[in-house]
Structure formats: structure tokens, C-alpha cells
Design a protein around this motif. Structure first.
Motif, mmCIF file in Angstrom:
data_model
loop_
_atom_site.group_PDB
_atom_site.id
_atom_site.type_symbol
_atom_site.label_atom_id
_atom_site.label_comp_id
_atom_site.label_asym_id
_atom_site.label_seq_id
_atom_site.Cartn_x
_atom_site.Cartn_y
_atom_site.Cartn_z
ATOM 1 N N PHE A 1 -3.873 -4.719 8.401
ATOM 2 C CA PHE A 1 -3.659 -4.431 9.810
ATOM 3 C C PHE A 1 -3.678 -5.717 10.620
ATOM 4 O O PHE A 1 -4.355 -6.675 10.278
ATOM 5 N N LEU B 1 -6.056 4.571 13.232
ATOM 6 C CA LEU B 1 -5.012 3.600 12.941
ATOM 7 C C LEU B 1 -4.396 3.835 11.568
ATOM 8 O O LEU B 1 -5.107 4.063 10.595
ATOM 9 N N VAL C 1 1.900 -0.895 13.174
ATOM 10 C CA VAL C 1 0.720 -0.051 13.381
ATOM 11 C C VAL C 1 1.125 1.218 14.120
ATOM 12 O O VAL C 1 1.930 1.196 15.045
#
Length: 128
Positions: free
Chosen positions: A39, A104, A61
Motif C-alpha cells: 500500500f 483499505l 488503493v
């Protein structure tokens, strides 16, 4: 990318981080864990919703934004959806100041921004 390939954080590593001394040290080590999971990490100022100029255009993302504002309770909406369908995969999650959460995920083809489309007080954000 198929859902079975979704990279999640090593929860044991995050538990070890919680035992570290200073807040800054915890924040730094947690950022490294997010990076290892693939990420992007964007430094933000506390209570500031505007992204730094350098972060514009960050991609890859996808966020499920579960809000709690007044009588709108996205947390309850999500619980109801999970009971009806299935739970969200375990992965990175951030608590928000109003008691909501940001879940996420890696962006996937056809993922789009939405407001209340999944359910009351649940938005989606992200893209390529």
C-alpha cells in the motif's frame, strides 16, 4: 487481481508495534508494514482531510468508507450486509474520528466511487 490474491497486513507485526515506546515510532513502524503489504503511505496532518500536493495522483488503493454521522450508522449497515452476504476480508482498517472505519483494499478493475450505493452511510473511494 482476484480476491484470493489480496495482500493483508501481518496482524502479529501490528500487535508488536503497539508495544513500542513513542507514538512517532509506532506510526513509522506501522507505515513500514503498510508499505510491505503493497500500500501507498501518504503523510497527513492530524485532523486534516486535504491530501498533500505530492500525493495527488496516488493510485492502486480502493477504500470502503463506513461513516457514522448523526442517525446514519454505516457500521450497523455493514454488519447487516456481512450477516446477509459474507464478512469483509481481514486487512488494513483505519478508525475515523466519528466512530466509522476506512477499509483499505487494492484497487480492482471496475471499482468505482460511490455514495450510499452499497448501503446507508457506506461510500467507496479510489481508482487507478
Amino acid at each position: 487481481m482476484e480476491a484470493t490474491e489480496h495482500t493483508v497486513l501481518d496482524l502479529r507485526s501490528l500487535e508488536e508495534i503497539s508495544d513500542l515506546g513513542s507514538y512517532e515510532q509506532k506510526l513509522y513502524m506501522a507505515a513500514l508494514e503498510y508499505i510491505k503489504a503493497g500500500f501507498y503511505v501518504v503523510p497527513l496532518t492530524k485532523n486534516e482531510k486535504k491530501l498533500p500536493e505530492a500525493s495527488k495522483g496516488v493510485n492502486g488503493v480502493f477504500v470502503v468508507d463506513v461513516d457514522r454521522h448523526g442517525e446514519e450508522d454505516g457500521v450497523q449497515t455493514l454488519k447487516d450486509l456481512e450477516a446477509k452476504h459474507s464478512e469483509l476480508p481481514i486487512g488494513p482498517c483505519q478508525a475515523t474520528p466519528n466512530g466509522g472505519f476506512h477499509y483499505l483494499f487494492r484497487w480492482q478493475e471496475n471499482a468505482t466511487n460511490s455514495t450510499n450505493k452499497i448501503g446507508l452511510a457506506i461510500d467507496t473511494r479510489g481508482g487507478t
